[in-house]
Structure formats: C-alpha cells, structure tokens
Design a protein around this motif. Sequence first.
Motif, PDB file in Angstrom:
ATOM      1  N   VAL A 169       0.802  -1.255   0.060  1.00 45.06           N
ATOM      2  CA  VAL A 169      -0.060   0.089   0.015  1.00 45.06           C
ATOM      3  C   VAL A 169       0.792   1.304  -0.106  1.00 45.06           C
ATOM      4  O   VAL A 169       0.662   2.228  -0.669  1.00 45.06           O
ATOM      5  N   PHE A 170       1.845   1.287   0.690  1.00 49.58           N
ATOM      6  CA  PHE A 170       3.018   2.250   0.720  1.00 49.58           C
ATOM      7  C   PHE A 170       3.561   2.635  -0.377  1.00 49.58           C
ATOM      8  O   PHE A 170       3.738   3.701  -0.978  1.00 49.58           O
ATOM      9  N   THR A 217       2.413   1.639  -3.334  1.00 50.57           N
ATOM     10  CA  THR A 217       1.461   2.144  -4.321  1.00 50.57           C
ATOM     11  C   THR A 217       1.149   3.586  -4.078  1.00 50.57           C
ATOM     12  O   THR A 217       1.216   4.286  -5.336  1.00 50.57           O
ATOM     13  N   ILE A 218       1.160   4.027  -2.891  1.00 50.09           N
ATOM     14  CA  ILE A 218       0.719   5.637  -2.687  1.00 50.09           C
ATOM     15  C   ILE A 218       1.920   6.142  -3.036  1.00 50.09           C
ATOM     16  O   ILE A 218       1.799   7.332  -3.814  1.00 50.09           O
ATOM     17  N   ILE A 265       1.737   6.573  -7.087  1.00 50.85           N
ATOM     18  CA  ILE A 265       0.844   7.513  -7.386  1.00 50.85           C
ATOM     19  C   ILE A 265       1.233   9.003  -7.153  1.00 50.85           C
ATOM     20  O   ILE A 265       1.097   9.916  -8.174  1.00 50.85           O
ATOM     21  N   VAL A 266       2.008   9.178  -6.005  1.00 48.60           N
ATOM     22  CA  VAL A 266       2.360  10.578  -5.739  1.00 48.60           C
ATOM     23  C   VAL A 266       3.543  11.028  -6.647  1.00 48.60           C
ATOM     24  O   VAL A 266       3.669  12.208  -7.288  1.00 48.60           O
TER      25      VAL A 266
END
Length: 157
Positions: free
Chosen positions: A78-79, A81-82, A85-86
């Motif tokens: 999740v980290f 992926t975030i 995206i950022v």
Amino acid sequence: MAKRKKSSKNFNALISAIIFILIGILFVVFKGTILSWIMTALGIVLIVLGALDIYHHRTVNGIVELVLGILMVVAGWVFVTIAMIVMGVILIIKGVTDLLSALKIKTVFGTLFSILTIAVGVCLIVNYWVAIDWLFIVIGVIMIVDGAIGAISYLTK
C-alpha cells in the motif's frame, strides 16, 4: 618484474564486487518481488526491535516499532502504491509546467522531454508495477556492471 601481493583490502573489494553482481542478478531476475522481500524483512526487524524495546521498558519506542513493523509486513505494498501514485502526479505536474514553458520558447527538445515526463508520470499511476519492475531491472544491471568492473580491476592488478 616481481608480482605485487594482493592485500586483504583489495580482496575485500573483490568480495564486494561479487556481492554486487549477485544482488544485481537477483534484482534483474526477481524484479519487484525483491521489494516484497525487503519490506517483509524490514517489518520483521522492526517487530523484533519493538519487542526488545518493550522488554527493556522503552514502551513508546517499542510500540511505534511494533506498529510500523506490522504495517510493513501486512500492508507494505500500500505504501509503495501510494508513493508511486504521488510520484506520478508530481511528474505529470512538472511535465505540464515544463511543456507550457517549452511551448512558449518553442524548443523541440524541451517539448519532447516534457511530453516524456508526462508519459512516465502517467505510467507510474496506471502501471506502477511495471515501473517498479523496470526500476529494479535498471538498478540490477547497474549493480552487475559495477561489480564486473570492480572484479576486473581486481583481477588485472
């Protein structure tokens, strides 16, 4: 001519070169899967450190390390992926601002580079797993080349 004796410092350089080559091969072969292994290992280390801190009555540090370790093991992707995206959004914004500047001064190279920046940003958002794989392949190839150069320089001395 007398042969020079190879020192242990130089031998350590050879060992380092071989380790770089092996890690590079792992990066190229396993690509983004290595990231899962790293996150899991880091999470386990944080859990162990947290347990040790709690045992040694450093409760706040221990709890923080335990929580971070558990999050790393359970939700590490999740980290990633975030973060991807950022980074993609930042690249798109930078690409658009660079494109506007390049169009004002009418430079072909600036225009092409800004379009490429936007495309990479979109790729990071849409296909972040492919971007991660390519990133690890590139890093792996660089490590293999660096290790090979180090090994060759040791062997030719």
